[in-house]
Design a protein around this motif. Structure first.
Motif, PDB file in Angstrom:
ATOM      1  N   GLY A 319      37.387  -2.528  11.325  1.00 61.56           N
ATOM      2  CA  GLY A 319      37.910  -1.269  11.835  1.00 61.56           C
ATOM      3  C   GLY A 319      37.261  -0.905  13.150  1.00 61.56           C
ATOM      4  O   GLY A 319      36.065  -0.644  13.212  1.00 61.56           O
ATOM      5  N   LEU A 320      38.061  -0.900  14.214  1.00 65.18           N
ATOM      6  CA  LEU A 320      37.554  -0.605  15.554  1.00 65.18           C
ATOM      7  C   LEU A 320      38.157   0.673  16.122  1.00 65.18           C
ATOM      8  O   LEU A 320      37.526   1.348  16.938  1.00 65.18           O
ATOM      9  N   ALA A 321      39.370   1.023  15.692  1.00 69.15           N
ATOM     10  CA  ALA A 321      39.982   2.282  16.122  1.00 69.15           C
ATOM     11  C   ALA A 321      39.218   3.455  15.513  1.00 69.15           C
ATOM     12  O   ALA A 321      38.596   3.324  14.457  1.00 69.15           O
ATOM     13  N   PHE A 322      39.292   4.615  16.149  1.00 70.04           N
ATOM     14  CA  PHE A 322      38.546   5.756  15.628  1.00 70.04           C
ATOM     15  C   PHE A 322      39.148   6.286  14.326  1.00 70.04           C
ATOM     16  O   PHE A 322      38.485   6.979  13.564  1.00 70.04           O
ATOM     17  N   LYS A 323      40.421   5.933  14.061  1.00 70.29           N
ATOM     18  CA  LYS A 323      41.081   6.303  12.816  1.00 70.29           C
ATOM     19  C   LYS A 323      42.239   5.344  12.601  1.00 70.29           C
ATOM     20  O   LYS A 323      42.708   4.692  13.549  1.00 70.29           O
ATOM     21  N   PRO A 324      42.744   5.224  11.372  1.00 68.89           N
ATOM     22  CA  PRO A 324      43.894   4.350  11.155  1.00 68.89           C
ATOM     23  C   PRO A 324      45.161   4.921  11.781  1.00 68.89           C
ATOM     24  O   PRO A 324      45.271   6.126  11.985  1.00 68.89           O
ATOM     25  N   GLY A 325      46.088   4.039  12.114  1.00 69.83           N
ATOM     26  CA  GLY A 325      47.357   4.477  12.676  1.00 69.83           C
ATOM     27  C   GLY A 325      47.374   4.565  14.180  1.00 69.83           C
ATOM     28  O   GLY A 325      48.377   4.972  14.767  1.00 69.83           O
TER      29      GLY A 325
END
Length: 426
Positions: A319-325
């Motif tokens: 997980g690299l994005a600050f949140k999913p989606g």
């Protein structure tokens, strides 16, 4: 109505597409020719669920894009959706929106009818009236109306948030400005039951900051409670479920974990802190909200240290994005995790379903995997940072690890047998 939207980032692109869906004739204006070409081709320049479908449906019809401000006088309303990033001291950088205001003023100078300007960018109270309006007036004179319409869009669900809003805030000082904004949103209000808040411009500016500050405080409060729960061997999520039943609190934003990031919470809370100090008020509670958030990634690394020395070892960051989606990595909690792992001498391999390209710009010299299983292959440890659904479904993939130490920052991992599993706050 004919509407122009200045800026084609997350807010501007989503607003333009959704306004076109409401039946308005929308022109998006941006200085980036690649972004303009993408919009005209019906392709989203950002990853946002539902946005591609809207652009495909309306590009070349209700929605067009250009770099030319010359189209502005042909529209009735201009939305300003420009970035206001943080300066090193935490205050907002207004140079982008100031430059756009000057260009906008030049474009509407001499227009025979009064032009409506709606600021959608996040700005501290007083900015619309004291910074933006004067720059428009310098070029256009006084024959324009200005108002404030803050956005409450969550990345990853921005289209839904626009189309099914909890509230629409219309900040204006004249009846004419209010009537124009009502007309813009009338098709939406007629279709969806929502709260329409009509207020002054400064109040509208402040509502945006207050909204994000309260949500950030809610998360940090539960993270602090979660940290205490862990010391007592208490399940923080069971506690949150019960606390969330209180109608005064609610369950949303009570999942404790590695903290908040993104383009809004960090920037807006810091900007509010800085603005408060500029007028002589010490916002100690908001300072604490930020402090708790900043220590969560460090706690995650400390938990890893309790179980293994990762020096010269392969460590997977899931997980690299600050949140999913979303593919947005701004202020992602993965950034301090990666930095901390590298300080410990680990060989970091990152994986994210959509955000790898953006994180590669930040860390071009770490390894990136094409799947979670590939990232886990031979790893001595795994750090789960973003709650993508696919991480909950990981099972046999953990058997590919050399030493199955997993630190879960989001309580997303389902399989825990056969692992040295550590939850961050439970």
């Amino acid at each position: 109505m004919k509407i122009s939207v200045l800026g084609s980032g997350y807010v501007g692109t989503t607003a333009a597409a959704c306004l076109a869906e409401l039946g308005h004739e929308v022109t998006a204006i941006d200085i980036d020719e690649e972004v303009v070409a993408s919009l005209n081709a019906g392709e989203a320049p950002i990853h946002e669920p539902g946005l591609d479908e809207l652009l495909t449906a309306h590009a070349g019809g209700n929605l067009t894009a250009t770099i030319d401000y010359g189209v502005v006088p042909e529209t009735d309303v201009t939305f300003m959706a420009l970035a206001t990033p943080s300066k090193p001291d935490g205050s907002i950088e207004t140079s982008i929106i100031e430059s756009a205001a000057t260009s906008l003023g030049e474009a509407i100078a001499g227009k025979p009818s009064t032009h409506q300007v709606v600021v959608k960018s996040t700005v501290v109270p007083g900015t619309t009236e004291n910074v933006i309006a004067p720059r428009i007036a310098d070029a256009a004179g006084e024959d324009f109306e200005i108002s404030m319409n803050p956005e409450f869009l969550r990345e990853g669900s921005a289209v839904m948030d626009f189309q099914e809003p909890d509230k629409i805030v219309l900040g204006a000082e004249t009846d004419r400005a209010r009537e124009t904004m009502r007309a813009v949103y009338e098709p939406l209000v007629a279709r969806v039951a929502t709260n329409v808040v009509e207020t002054g411009i400064r109040e509208a500016e402040m509502i945006k900051y207050a909204n994000n500050a309260v949500l950030a405080a809610k998360i940090s409060t539960m993270n602090e409670i979660g940290n205490i729960c862990k010391e007592y061997g208490v399940d923080a999520y069971e506690v949150a479920d019960a606390v969330g039943l209180d109608s005064r609190i609610g369950r949303a934003f009570l999942d404790s974990g590695v903290g908040w990031g993104g383009s809004c919470f960090p920037k807006d809370v810091t900007a509010l802190i800085t603005a408060a100090r500029e007028v002589g008020y010490d916002p100690s509670l908001l300072d604490a909200v930020v402090e708790v958030n900043e220590k969560q990634p460090r706690r995650m690394l400390e938990l890893l240290d309790e179980h293994t020395d990762v020096g010269d070892e392969r460590v997977a960051v899931l997980g690299l994005a600050f949140k999913p989606g979303t593919d947005d990595v701004r202020e992602s909690r993965a950034i301090p995790i990666i930095e901390g792992l590298r300080e410990r001498g680990a060989s970091v391999v990152g994986y994210d379903p959509v955000a790898t390209g953006n994180m590669r710009k930040r860390f071009p010299d770490i390894e990136y995997a094409g799947s979670a299983g590939e990232a886990l292959d031979g790893a001595a440890a795994a750090m789960v940072v973003t709650e993508w659904d696919e991480f909950a479904a990981l099972d046999d993939e953990f058997d590919r690890m050399a030493d199955p130490v997993v630190v879960d920052g989001r309580r997303i991992v389902s399989r825990r047998d056969g692992l040295v599993y550590e939850g961050l706050t439970w």
